[in-house]
Motif scaffolding. Structure first.
Motif, PDB file in Angstrom:
ATOM      1  N   ARG A  55       2.569-108.538  19.789  1.00  0.00           N
ATOM      2  CA  ARG A  55       3.059-107.567  18.807  1.00  0.00           C
ATOM      3  C   ARG A  55       3.779-108.249  17.647  1.00  0.00           C
ATOM      4  O   ARG A  55       3.823-107.711  16.532  1.00  0.00           O
ATOM      5  CB  ARG A  55       3.981-106.553  19.477  1.00  0.00           C
ATOM      6  N   GLU A  56       4.354-109.420  17.878  1.00  0.00           N
ATOM      7  CA  GLU A  56       5.016-110.162  16.810  1.00  0.00           C
ATOM      8  C   GLU A  56       4.000-110.916  15.957  1.00  0.00           C
ATOM      9  O   GLU A  56       4.151-111.028  14.739  1.00  0.00           O
ATOM     10  CB  GLU A  56       6.015-111.161  17.398  1.00  0.00           C
ATOM     11  N   VAL A  57       2.959-111.449  16.590  1.00  0.00           N
ATOM     12  CA  VAL A  57       1.985-112.281  15.896  1.00  0.00           C
ATOM     13  C   VAL A  57       1.030-111.449  15.050  1.00  0.00           C
ATOM     14  O   VAL A  57       0.632-111.863  13.955  1.00  0.00           O
ATOM     15  CB  VAL A  57       1.194-113.131  16.916  1.00  0.00           C
ATOM     16  N   TYR A  58       0.688-110.257  15.524  1.00  0.00           N
ATOM     17  CA  TYR A  58      -0.331-109.454  14.835  1.00  0.00           C
ATOM     18  C   TYR A  58      -0.011-109.200  13.357  1.00  0.00           C
ATOM     19  O   TYR A  58      -0.891-109.366  12.496  1.00  0.00           O
ATOM     20  CB  TYR A  58      -0.536-108.137  15.576  1.00  0.00           C
ATOM     21  N   PRO A  59       1.224-108.803  12.983  1.00  0.00           N
ATOM     22  CA  PRO A  59       1.509-108.596  11.554  1.00  0.00           C
ATOM     23  C   PRO A  59       1.305-109.860  10.714  1.00  0.00           C
ATOM     24  O   PRO A  59       0.895-109.774   9.546  1.00  0.00           O
ATOM     25  CB  PRO A  59       2.977-108.151  11.545  1.00  0.00           C
ATOM     26  N   GLU A  60       1.583-111.022  11.297  1.00  0.00           N
ATOM     27  CA  GLU A  60       1.379-112.265  10.558  1.00  0.00           C
ATOM     28  C   GLU A  60      -0.116-112.546  10.364  1.00  0.00           C
ATOM     29  O   GLU A  60      -0.528-113.059   9.333  1.00  0.00           O
ATOM     30  CB  GLU A  60       2.037-113.440  11.305  1.00  0.00           C
ATOM     31  N   ILE A  61      -0.925-112.202  11.365  1.00  0.00           N
ATOM     32  CA  ILE A  61      -2.375-112.345  11.242  1.00  0.00           C
ATOM     33  C   ILE A  61      -2.887-111.491  10.083  1.00  0.00           C
ATOM     34  O   ILE A  61      -3.725-111.924   9.287  1.00  0.00           O
ATOM     35  CB  ILE A  61      -3.063-111.922  12.562  1.00  0.00           C
ATOM     36  N   PHE A  66      -6.518-113.054   8.146  1.00  0.00           N
ATOM     37  CA  PHE A  66      -7.450-113.474   9.182  1.00  0.00           C
ATOM     38  C   PHE A  66      -8.211-112.273   9.735  1.00  0.00           C
ATOM     39  O   PHE A  66      -7.777-111.134   9.626  1.00  0.00           O
ATOM     40  CB  PHE A  66      -6.715-114.176  10.327  1.00  0.00           C
ATOM     41  N   GLU A  67      -9.359-112.542  10.343  1.00  0.00           N
ATOM     42  CA  GLU A  67     -10.191-111.481  10.896  1.00  0.00           C
ATOM     43  C   GLU A  67      -9.508-110.779  12.065  1.00  0.00           C
ATOM     44  O   GLU A  67      -9.688-109.585  12.277  1.00  0.00           O
ATOM     45  CB  GLU A  67     -11.530-112.055  11.348  1.00  0.00           C
ATOM     46  N   GLY A  68      -8.719-111.502  12.813  1.00  0.00           N
ATOM     47  CA  GLY A  68      -8.035-110.908  13.957  1.00  0.00           C
ATOM     48  C   GLY A  68      -7.562-111.981  14.917  1.00  0.00           C
ATOM     49  O   GLY A  68      -7.413-113.147  14.545  1.00  0.00           O
ATOM     50  N   MET A  69      -7.319-111.602  16.167  1.00  0.00           N
ATOM     51  CA  MET A  69      -6.884-112.567  17.170  1.00  0.00           C
ATOM     52  C   MET A  69      -7.456-112.158  18.519  1.00  0.00           C
ATOM     53  O   MET A  69      -7.902-111.024  18.710  1.00  0.00           O
ATOM     54  CB  MET A  69      -5.358-112.639  17.229  1.00  0.00           C
ATOM     55  N   LEU A  70      -7.444-113.091  19.457  1.00  0.00           N
ATOM     56  CA  LEU A  70      -7.907-112.838  20.809  1.00  0.00           C
ATOM     57  C   LEU A  70      -6.706-112.673  21.739  1.00  0.00           C
ATOM     58  O   LEU A  70      -5.760-113.458  21.682  1.00  0.00           O
ATOM     59  CB  LEU A  70      -8.785-113.983  21.305  1.00  0.00           C
ATOM     60  N   ALA A  71      -6.779-111.669  22.579  1.00  0.00           N
ATOM     61  CA  ALA A  71      -5.747-111.449  23.587  1.00  0.00           C
ATOM     62  C   ALA A  71      -6.366-111.696  24.954  1.00  0.00           C
ATOM     63  O   ALA A  71      -7.373-111.074  25.302  1.00  0.00           O
ATOM     64  CB  ALA A  71      -5.208-110.027  23.488  1.00  0.00           C
ATOM     65  N   LYS A  72      -5.788-112.631  25.723  1.00  0.00           N
ATOM     66  CA  LYS A  72      -6.353-113.006  27.019  1.00  0.00           C
ATOM     67  C   LYS A  72      -5.300-112.907  28.114  1.00  0.00           C
ATOM     68  O   LYS A  72      -4.119-113.176  27.884  1.00  0.00           O
ATOM     69  CB  LYS A  72      -6.882-114.446  26.973  1.00  0.00           C
ATOM     70  N   ARG A  73      -5.743-112.566  29.319  1.00  0.00           N
ATOM     71  CA  ARG A  73      -4.859-112.569  30.478  1.00  0.00           C
ATOM     72  C   ARG A  73      -4.569-114.007  30.869  1.00  0.00           C
ATOM     73  O   ARG A  73      -5.477-114.813  31.079  1.00  0.00           O
ATOM     74  CB  ARG A  73      -5.505-111.831  31.635  1.00  0.00           C
ATOM     75  N   ILE A  74      -3.297-114.335  30.996  1.00  0.00           N
ATOM     76  CA  ILE A  74      -2.894-115.707  31.241  1.00  0.00           C
ATOM     77  C   ILE A  74      -3.266-116.183  32.645  1.00  0.00           C
ATOM     78  O   ILE A  74      -3.373-117.379  32.905  1.00  0.00           O
ATOM     79  CB  ILE A  74      -1.376-115.859  31.004  1.00  0.00           C
ATOM     80  N   ASP A  75      -3.510-115.232  33.588  1.00  0.00           N
ATOM     81  CA  ASP A  75      -3.840-115.618  34.962  1.00  0.00           C
ATOM     82  C   ASP A  75      -5.336-115.546  35.251  1.00  0.00           C
ATOM     83  O   ASP A  75      -5.756-115.700  36.409  1.00  0.00           O
ATOM     84  CB  ASP A  75      -3.092-114.709  35.950  1.00  0.00           C
ATOM     85  N   ALA A  76      -6.169-115.337  34.222  1.00  0.00           N
ATOM     86  CA  ALA A  76      -7.600-115.130  34.442  1.00  0.00           C
ATOM     87  C   ALA A  76      -8.378-116.446  34.472  1.00  0.00           C
ATOM     88  O   ALA A  76      -8.094-117.359  33.698  1.00  0.00           O
ATOM     89  CB  ALA A  76      -8.173-114.231  33.345  1.00  0.00           C
TER      90      ALA A  76
END
Length: 207
Positions: A55-61, A66-76
């Motif tokens: 939520r903090e990074v998205y406004p900076e993107i 930029f086109e966007g960002m990827l959100a990944k599960r850290i335990d996957a």
């Protein structure tokens, strides 16, 4: 060639190391190993990531365009295909554009097919594409009834306007607020969606 055309290779995951298959390991472990082996300087770089701060990074993107960002599960583990463990979060933009025309409706659709849009380019308007989604059925009819009052023979903008039959051009008296994914290389709107009319702003204030 490295001097004339320098390149940087960004690495965001590590699938194997020293003959070991790392794909079954959690993403956080693969990231930790990647951090240990990629040098801090040079043509190989580790792609940055932020844990729990989306939520903090998205406004900076969005600000950086930029086109966007990827959100990944850290335990996957790594599976090599699209699944529920990661999502592409697009950075959508919105802006106001002058309405310069309408394309003909198709099938059972009434009113018009899409609105032709233009953006300010110095002292003139330049064609930036069309938007056909985001309209309700009643809105299609009422907006067409408004626009046909200001029909004109030729586009009120420069650029690569559609040449097909059935397109109707209007005086640019109205602004449309449009959400879109990005600009194409030839300065056209990609994946536009109509949001609302901006009848509170003059066309001179369009993008």
């Amino acid at each position: 060639s490295a001097v004339e055309s320098p390149a940087t290779y960004w690495i965001f995951d590590l699938l194997a190391l020293g003959g070991l298959d790392l794909r079954p390991l959690p993403l956080r472990v693969r990231k930790a190993l990647l951090e240990r082996i990629v040098p801090p300087f040079g043509p190989l770089r580790r792609a940055p990531h932020w844990t729990g701060r989306g939520r903090e990074v998205y406004p900076e993107i969005e600000k950086l365009g930029f086109e966007g960002m990827l959100a990944k599960r850290i335990d996957a583990p790594y599976c090599g295909r699209r699944d529920a463990a990661w999502r592409k979060v697009r950075a959508l933009r919105s802006a106001e554009f002058a309405i310069v025309g309408m394309s003909p409706p198709r099938g059972a659709r009434s009113g018009f097919g899409a609105l032709h849009l233009a953006a300010r380019d110095g002292k003139q308007l330049r064609y930036v594409g069309r938007v056909g989604s985001g309209f309700g059925e009643a809105q299609l009819r009422t907006l067409e009834a408004t626009l046909v009052r200001d029909l004109r023979e030729t586009p009120a903008c420069v650029g690569d306007t559609p040449k097909g039959r059935g397109n109707r051009w209007v005086e640019p008296h109205l602004l449309a607020e449009v959400r879109f994914a990005e600009w194409t290389p030839d300065r056209q709107l990609r994946q536009p969606v109509f949001l609302r009319l901006r009848d509170d702003k003059p066309v001179a204030e369009c993008e």
